[in-house]
Design a protein around this motif. Structure first.
Motif, PDB file in Angstrom:
ATOM      1  N   ALA A 134       0.820  -1.209   0.000  1.00 16.92           N
ATOM      2  CA  ALA A 134       0.000   0.000   0.000  1.00 16.92           C
ATOM      3  C   ALA A 134       0.853   1.258   0.000  1.00 16.92           C
ATOM      4  O   ALA A 134       0.399   2.322  -0.428  1.00 16.92           O
ATOM      5  CB  ALA A 134      -0.926   0.003   1.220  1.00 16.92           C
ATOM      6  N   VAL A 135       2.079   1.170   0.496  1.00 19.07           N
ATOM      7  CA  VAL A 135       2.962   2.337   0.549  1.00 19.07           C
ATOM      8  C   VAL A 135       3.671   2.509  -0.781  1.00 19.07           C
ATOM      9  O   VAL A 135       4.294   1.575  -1.290  1.00 19.07           O
ATOM     10  CB  VAL A 135       4.003   2.182   1.684  1.00 19.07           C
ATOM     11  N   GLU A 136       3.580   3.685  -1.344  1.00 18.03           N
ATOM     12  CA  GLU A 136       4.234   3.955  -2.617  1.00 18.03           C
ATOM     13  C   GLU A 136       5.739   4.056  -2.415  1.00 18.03           C
ATOM     14  O   GLU A 136       6.210   4.766  -1.521  1.00 18.03           O
ATOM     15  CB  GLU A 136       3.710   5.253  -3.222  1.00 18.03           C
ATOM     16  N   THR A 137       6.499   3.347  -3.193  1.00 20.24           N
ATOM     17  CA  THR A 137       7.957   3.417  -3.140  1.00 20.24           C
ATOM     18  C   THR A 137       8.481   3.998  -4.443  1.00 20.24           C
ATOM     19  O   THR A 137       8.008   3.652  -5.523  1.00 20.24           O
ATOM     20  CB  THR A 137       8.579   2.031  -2.896  1.00 20.24           C
ATOM     21  N   LYS A 138       9.449   4.902  -4.305  1.00 15.84           N
ATOM     22  CA  LYS A 138      10.087   5.516  -5.467  1.00 15.84           C
ATOM     23  C   LYS A 138      11.566   5.685  -5.181  1.00 15.84           C
ATOM     24  O   LYS A 138      12.006   5.625  -4.031  1.00 15.84           O
ATOM     25  CB  LYS A 138       9.467   6.881  -5.779  1.00 15.84           C
ATOM     26  N   ASP A 139      12.319   5.916  -6.232  1.00 16.70           N
ATOM     27  CA  ASP A 139      13.740   6.209  -6.102  1.00 16.70           C
ATOM     28  C   ASP A 139      13.872   7.686  -5.716  1.00 16.70           C
ATOM     29  O   ASP A 139      13.755   8.570  -6.553  1.00 16.70           O
ATOM     30  CB  ASP A 139      14.455   5.929  -7.420  1.00 16.70           C
ATOM     31  N   LEU A 140      14.115   7.935  -4.438  1.00 16.19           N
ATOM     32  CA  LEU A 140      14.202   9.312  -3.948  1.00 16.19           C
ATOM     33  C   LEU A 140      15.624   9.856  -3.952  1.00 16.19           C
ATOM     34  O   LEU A 140      15.823  11.063  -3.796  1.00 16.19           O
ATOM     35  CB  LEU A 140      13.640   9.398  -2.518  1.00 16.19           C
ATOM     36  N   PHE A 141      16.608   8.985  -4.118  1.00 18.79           N
ATOM     37  CA  PHE A 141      18.003   9.413  -4.019  1.00 18.79           C
ATOM     38  C   PHE A 141      18.760   9.283  -5.337  1.00 18.79           C
ATOM     39  O   PHE A 141      19.985   9.381  -5.366  1.00 18.79           O
ATOM     40  CB  PHE A 141      18.721   8.612  -2.929  1.00 18.79           C
ATOM     41  N   ALA A 194      -4.362   4.484   5.691  1.00 15.74           N
ATOM     42  CA  ALA A 194      -4.070   5.912   5.607  1.00 15.74           C
ATOM     43  C   ALA A 194      -2.570   6.148   5.518  1.00 15.74           C
ATOM     44  O   ALA A 194      -2.105   7.027   4.790  1.00 15.74           O
ATOM     45  CB  ALA A 194      -4.651   6.644   6.817  1.00 15.74           C
ATOM     46  N   ALA A 195      -1.786   5.362   6.252  1.00 20.20           N
ATOM     47  CA  ALA A 195      -0.330   5.504   6.197  1.00 20.20           C
ATOM     48  C   ALA A 195       0.183   5.215   4.796  1.00 20.20           C
ATOM     49  O   ALA A 195       1.091   5.896   4.291  1.00 20.20           O
ATOM     50  CB  ALA A 195       0.331   4.558   7.209  1.00 20.20           C
ATOM     51  N   GLY A 196      -0.400   4.222   4.158  1.00 18.60           N
ATOM     52  CA  GLY A 196       0.011   3.904   2.798  1.00 18.60           C
ATOM     53  C   GLY A 196      -0.264   5.043   1.838  1.00 18.60           C
ATOM     54  O   GLY A 196       0.541   5.333   0.944  1.00 18.60           O
ATOM     55  N   ASP A 197      -1.383   5.741   2.026  1.00 15.05           N
ATOM     56  CA  ASP A 197      -1.738   6.845   1.142  1.00 15.05           C
ATOM     57  C   ASP A 197      -0.909   8.093   1.412  1.00 15.05           C
ATOM     58  O   ASP A 197      -0.809   8.974   0.554  1.00 15.05           O
ATOM     59  CB  ASP A 197      -3.221   7.191   1.304  1.00 15.05           C
ATOM     60  N   ALA A 198      -0.305   8.200   2.601  1.00 17.77           N
ATOM     61  CA  ALA A 198       0.365   9.439   2.999  1.00 17.77           C
ATOM     62  C   ALA A 198       1.839   9.472   2.642  1.00 17.77           C
ATOM     63  O   ALA A 198       2.458  10.537   2.685  1.00 17.77           O
ATOM     64  CB  ALA A 198       0.218   9.641   4.510  1.00 17.77           C
ATOM     65  N   LEU A 199       2.440   8.329   2.296  1.00 17.21           N
ATOM     66  CA  LEU A 199       3.888   8.243   2.200  1.00 17.21           C
ATOM     67  C   LEU A 199       4.387   7.855   0.815  1.00 17.21           C
ATOM     68  O   LEU A 199       3.758   7.073   0.108  1.00 17.21           O
ATOM     69  CB  LEU A 199       4.416   7.198   3.193  1.00 17.21           C
ATOM     70  N   ILE A 200       5.522   8.424   0.459  1.00 15.73           N
ATOM     71  CA  ILE A 200       6.361   7.906  -0.620  1.00 15.73           C
ATOM     72  C   ILE A 200       7.673   7.530   0.045  1.00 15.73           C
ATOM     73  O   ILE A 200       8.308   8.370   0.699  1.00 15.73           O
ATOM     74  CB  ILE A 200       6.595   8.943  -1.722  1.00 15.73           C
ATOM     75  N   PHE A 201       8.102   6.296  -0.089  1.00 13.71           N
ATOM     76  CA  PHE A 201       9.196   5.764   0.727  1.00 13.71           C
ATOM     77  C   PHE A 201      10.322   5.224  -0.134  1.00 13.71           C
ATOM     78  O   PHE A 201      10.092   4.652  -1.206  1.00 13.71           O
ATOM     79  CB  PHE A 201       8.646   4.645   1.625  1.00 13.71           C
TER      80      PHE A 201
END
Length: 380
Positions: free
Chosen positions: A53-60, A300-307
């Protein structure tokens, strides 16, 4: 005035096991430890249902380098957390709050410090957008790094330049994990928890909302958003004391800086206090033993974060930090001052002593530093 006051003698939260903000970002892994043995669902189902549910992306900007996963998470680690307020999805994103979490080698303590959003810093060049580098307020770094052409913006790409800027400022060579927190999404988390109990340390009036939580009226002459104080009419108020806040009240309170004696420095402190209050409540008994409420919080935590866990999943991080409690969280304030030239406000600057603090972060000697410099402890 905010809702019912909590009696001073209340012991709620003082002895409950709770995660810190990094674990809140990794809340899925943290609650996994509590619920998987409770007969509600199997741990495998929790992992599949909530980790996804948590969106993951390449942030670095590591994807092209083929970042690999180590066998486990070892300290010391540094985590970069950035809050955004996505009221205008077509505009370039600005980082509304920037928080660094340092966890020492033994993974038994967490230190949180905020970077002032108006801090004037050197932002390095960024090839992806053609930004040549320069001095500006640090909250603009995400904007300079986010453009992907045709007037569109990628908040994850903007995070990459912000991370590089924070690294240049602090000397932290790399962050071990990062998260973008959507403030609107956090409202849903607090709603799902049934509100949050926190200490309000000074009287605050809302610049944005009425006492009923509705937006304040706007001055007609400020329709083009060119006024510093564009609102009129009744204001929501937050009085000193300990209160159980509804979600809209908590988020409104931690957004305020106008009219406060130390402006953004007061707001940074309130945001850190909010983090600790949420951490104390996220795994309280009234959440983790209530399947319906727990399910709502996790969603809700899954919708609030990009990790981005730099090769580790959000569950990996939750399990690695499972031993931390809210009492193990230390809030740190950085000494700073406003830059005024010709009566014009240009931003903020840190005092030279902040460099010594950053050195203690990189040397993993914050505990010793704070003993020698107690003025760096954030007031609670």
């Amino acid at each position: 005035m905010v809702g019912d006051r909590v009696a001073k003698s209340s012991k709620s939260g003082n002895r409950r096991r709770a995660p810190l903000w990094a674990r809140l970002c990794a809340i899925l892994g943290a609650v996994l430890m509590v619920v998987s043995g409770g007969g509600l669902v199997t741990s495998q189902v929790l992992v599949a249902r909530y980790a996804g549910a948590v969106e993951t992306k390449d942030l670095f900007g590591n994807a092209a380098n083929g970042a690999t996963k180590a066998s486990d998470i070892k300290g010391p680690v540094n985590i970069l957390l950035v809050g955004i307020d996505p009221r205008n999805t077509n505009a370039a994103p600005l980082s509304d709050s920037i928080i660094v979490v340092h966890i020492p080698k033994d993974l038994k303590q967490a230190y949180l410090f905020s970077i002032p959003r108006d801090l004037r810093v050197e932002i390095p060049p960024f090839e992806k957008t053609g930004f040549r580098g320069g001095t500006a307020k640090i909250n603009a770094a995400m904007s300079y790094g986010s453009s992907i052409g045709n007037g569109k913006h990628d908040v994850a790409q903007g995070f990459d330049l912000l991370a590089k800027t924070v690294s240049k400022l602090t000397g932290i060579k790399k962050f071990d994990a990062g998260a973008i927190i959507n403030f609107n999404g956090f409202k849903d988390i607090v709603d799902a928890m049934g509100g949050v109990t926190m200490k309000i340390d000074q009287n605050v009036k809302s610049e944005h909302l009425k006492p009923n939580g509705k937006p304040r009226d706007r001055r007609p002459e400020c329709a083009a958003n060119n006024c510093e104080h564009p609102y009129i009419g009744p204001q929501a108020e937050y009085k000193k004391g300990t209160y159980h806040l509804e979600a809209w009240q908590a988020l409104d309170y931690v957004r305020q800086r106008y009219g406060l004696p130390r402006s953004d420095y007061d707001r940074q402190r309130h945001q850190q206090q909010f983090i600790k209050a949420m951490a104390s409540q996220a795994l309280s008994k009234n959440v983790v033993t209530n399947p319906v409420k727990l399910d709502a919080v996790l969603r809700a935590a899954g919708d609030a974060l990009i990790f981005d866990g730099n090769g580790h999943t959000i569950v990996d991080w939750g399990l690695a930090l499972k031993g931390l409690r809210s009492d193990d969280m230390t809030l740190v304030k950085l000494p700073g001052r406003s830059i005024i030239e010709n009566k014009k406000y240009l931003g903020e600057a840190l005092e030279p002593s902040a460099d010594s603090f950053f050195a203690s972060v990189n040397n993993d000697t914050i505990t010793t530093f704070l003993i020698d410099h107690p003025d760096f402890f954030q007031k609670l």
